[in-house]
Design a protein around this motif. Sequence first.
Motif, PDB file in Angstrom:
ATOM      1  N   ALA C 184     -28.553   5.508   4.262  1.00 38.94           N
ATOM      2  CA  ALA C 184     -29.378   4.292   4.227  1.00 38.94           C
ATOM      3  C   ALA C 184     -30.857   4.653   4.195  1.00 38.94           C
ATOM      4  O   ALA C 184     -31.644   4.035   3.470  1.00 38.94           O
ATOM      5  N   LEU C 187     -31.570   5.872   0.661  1.00 44.04           N
ATOM      6  CA  LEU C 187     -31.538   4.773  -0.307  1.00 44.04           C
ATOM      7  C   LEU C 187     -32.792   3.901  -0.170  1.00 44.04           C
ATOM      8  O   LEU C 187     -33.384   3.489  -1.165  1.00 44.04           O
ATOM      9  N   ASN C 188     -33.198   3.626   1.078  1.00 43.99           N
ATOM     10  CA  ASN C 188     -34.433   2.859   1.281  1.00 43.99           C
ATOM     11  C   ASN C 188     -35.624   3.581   0.661  1.00 43.99           C
ATOM     12  O   ASN C 188     -36.465   2.972  -0.005  1.00 43.99           O
ATOM     13  N   GLN C 191     -35.548   3.402  -3.084  1.00 46.93           N
ATOM     14  CA  GLN C 191     -35.898   2.068  -3.559  1.00 46.93           C
ATOM     15  C   GLN C 191     -37.403   1.793  -3.417  1.00 46.93           C
ATOM     16  O   GLN C 191     -38.032   1.263  -4.332  1.00 46.93           O
ATOM     17  N   ASP C 209     -20.657   1.071  -4.154  1.00 49.70           N
ATOM     18  CA  ASP C 209     -21.594   0.279  -3.349  1.00 49.70           C
ATOM     19  C   ASP C 209     -23.026   0.770  -3.551  1.00 49.70           C
ATOM     20  O   ASP C 209     -23.956  -0.027  -3.650  1.00 49.70           O
ATOM     21  N   TYR C 213     -25.989  -1.347  -5.282  1.00 44.05           N
ATOM     22  CA  TYR C 213     -27.171  -1.660  -4.485  1.00 44.05           C
ATOM     23  C   TYR C 213     -28.464  -1.315  -5.229  1.00 44.05           C
ATOM     24  O   TYR C 213     -29.423  -2.069  -5.200  1.00 44.05           O
ATOM     25  N   LEU C 214     -28.481  -0.170  -5.921  1.00 48.30           N
ATOM     26  CA  LEU C 214     -29.733   0.281  -6.529  1.00 48.30           C
ATOM     27  C   LEU C 214     -29.913  -0.143  -7.983  1.00 48.30           C
ATOM     28  O   LEU C 214     -31.034  -0.284  -8.455  1.00 48.30           O
ATOM     29  N   SER C 215     -28.804  -0.345  -8.712  1.00 47.02           N
ATOM     30  CA  SER C 215     -28.926  -0.363 -10.171  1.00 47.02           C
ATOM     31  C   SER C 215     -29.226  -1.741 -10.762  1.00 47.02           C
ATOM     32  O   SER C 215     -28.819  -2.776 -10.224  1.00 47.02           O
ATOM     33  N   ASP C 216     -29.928  -1.722 -11.886  1.00 47.41           N
ATOM     34  CA  ASP C 216     -30.098  -2.919 -12.704  1.00 47.41           C
ATOM     35  C   ASP C 216     -29.022  -2.984 -13.766  1.00 47.41           C
ATOM     36  O   ASP C 216     -28.484  -4.033 -14.072  1.00 47.41           O
TER      37      ASP C 216
END
Lengths: 316, 304, 274
Positions: C184, C187-188, C191, C209, C213-216
């Motif tokens: 986490a 990932l934060n 981002q 997951d 969470y990250l992808s467009d």
Amino acid sequence: MTHVLTIRDLNVEFIDRGKVTNRPVRGIDLNVSAGEILGLVGETGCGKSLTGLAALGILPRGARRTGKVTMGGDPLQPSSEPDSPAAIVFQNPGTAFNPVFTLGRQLSDVLSRHRQISRSDSKSEVLRHLGLVGLPDPERVFLSYPHQLSGGMLQRAMIAMALLRQPRLLILDEPTTALDVTVARQILVLIDELRHEFGFGVLLISHNLGIIRDVCDRVAVLYAGRVIETGTVDAVMNNPRHPYTRGLLGALPAGRSHGERLSAIPGSVPGNLLSITGCAFMNRCPHAVIDCSFTDPFLTRNGSDQAVACIKEDEL
Amino acid sequence: MSPTTEITTPTQSHASAEHANLKPLKLLRQTLGRDRLAAAGAAIIVVVIVLAVFGQWLAPFPDQGMGSTNASARNLAPNALNWLGTDQLGRDVLSRIIMGANPALTISATVVAAAALIGIPLGAVAGYCGGWLDETLMRVTEVFQAFPPLLLAMVTVAILGPSLTNAGIALAISWWPWYARLVRAEARSLRERSYVEAARAMGIPQLLIITRHVLRNCMTPILVQATVDIGTVILAAGSLAFIGLGTQPPLPDWGLMVAEGRGLIFSSWWIATFPGLAIFLAVLGFNLLGDSLRDLLDPRQVKR
Amino acid sequence: MTNVLSLEKIVKTFPHHKRVFTAVDDVSLRIKEGTVYGLVGESGSGKSTLARCAMQLMRPTSGRTIFEGDDLGKLTPRALRNVRSRMGMVLQNPVASLNPRMTIGASVAEPLRAHTTLKGQALQSKIEDLLDEVGLGAGHAHRLPHQLSGGQCQRVGIARALATSPRLLILDEPTSALDVSVQAQILNLLQDLQQQKGLTYLLISHDLDVVRYLSDEVAVMKSGKIVESGAAERIFTDPQHDYTRTLLEAAPGHKASPAVGSHTLSAPNTQGSN
């Protein structure tokens, strides 16, 4: 329900030249009932694998175990003993078998150590178990060497090997971590079916909260060698009480929308647990108060299906 | 040889010097304190080095050590004056053993250094680059390795003429392929490491990748091998001297002394036995130290 | 929006026991500036090979790789090295991707020395800035990788990838070796960096997951081919391809699967993959 495994006040200490250098497992209590899957979840270094192995008397060099481990009242034999009622399946099926013998030979060896059985009966018994774990062509698997099978098939064979010992307790140490998700799912489904069929209890060790949520009945969350929260999976996953459990669940990206921050737990797991007084999670806890550094919290039951080791549990 | 000194900045080199020197020294003390065999090996090596450097002052009869004879004291058994006896030309065996340490150590260190200097770069390039370059270099080393090392050395000496220097050249020629192959094997596995891939992804020039990431991380096996080899080369140089292709009389050489005393082994056993023992101890010392170096040089050990 | 990276009909084959094994089979994709492109698939699906082809760490057997207008396949080795200062890569195993004998500071300095003229104090302060940017104190510069945790090593890996201010980061399973709480944090960080700097990511992961969470945009790979691609939300909420559905159903903790073990789990239908 009868308990197939009862662990009381299990401690594991590492000793170097007479001195205790670390205590990675600190007073763990656990029960596993027949036909039940208990999940043991925690991050790297929380002592979950060590707990599972120590319960069976398998200890690394220089380690010492104290506490009581019983199966239905009897002290638990190490799983290396032929009549041990416990069997273990490890993480990496690729290295768990000896590469120079066929699977049939290796499974037959386990069976002959466990039971007095004639050679022809032995083969049919091994074939029957290979079929039980869903391997499509038991005859072919019997004659195969480990490298000829995929990871998922080998893990099934591992489970067959464990079943040959007619265990009352199966310990699974990260059984699907080395496998792809689709294969992992099949293995979990298999375990779920088998415990219903044979009624053995399962201690499933995993770092993956999703897997725990999917297959376990109850869960024990470990932090720094302690159970800090335990209860039914429904209760713990849907209504976590301990700040660490909340942190773990909040850290999962599942269901979070794009751009939303994950609630990461700051800091990292303490390396040496000898000097800890009070709550081991205090340094990373958003709710810590002065009392946390003096009071060593013990598991307190809240209602019937959940217990939490946190002195501020009532206020959270 | 340290291919990495130029990459650290002033402040960092200070810090890494602490890691590289200070802590390992402390660790060396700890290791030697705990590991008796390593301590014994280190002690033997220290004695050999002291003898090699200060031999002419330590030897009771330095001139006899260098070859001058004493006809009145031939084949004396060990006694109060000649602790290890005298040889058939009346020379003090102890003095000759002490004086023999210098040539033994010099030739072995030189041979190992030369073999490493040739073998390491070739092995690193072959292992890292692979392809036809690797194939060619490895076939060449195989040709060299197909000959028994002593036979190759004998042929070389036969061409160049017997002397300590020529024996050294001969041994270096038969020794370098081992280093090339050792480094090549290490380089081949290091090439697959994540940090090498990361360096390539960052656009770091190949030569820097080889020196900084590959060579630097195969130093441990090289050092271990070199330590053990210093002992082995002492043995090999002694063997060449024994068959008359190395050091020439009257200069002191352990292998030569064994050869000289071999005919008299039943009547005057000390002439061949003590130099033989010197070779044995020196080889043992370097082997013991080499083994403990393997544990010592693991970077993960620095933490403890 | 312009395309930062375009892969056109990439094929990568390896010789394998006298036969040819096709790891990447005619894959094309375009990554728009400032977006995150997720590539999901199981082991052996070719996703990591494709990433290495994009970086030209492996030369594709055929196909074109266009990065910021340059056809990477046509560049000389020297020009390619320079292009690599405009792309960064973060690898799966954070500890192993750092040279065990180099201090953290020296590791971060490496790309700076190769691609910039920074020296001495200027270099030091740049290293400190980079470590600070990824949430590490300057004191870490003197440590060795084994003295850091996995999460800290991955921060170093990110700092190093960012050193030359690239526009594109290729993230190869950046969190799969990490625990969830550390995952986490990373990932934060990824981002935040992406939003602050407008970076473009190619994210490779087997974890649905994380990708979601990250992808467009997301592409699903199987056996060297992209079986489905499109906007991330569409892929996850309305998968069109059977394999995508299988993957989604198998994912641990997936909402669609029965929650608690006493019920029967559904086993996905994956003939041939076992």
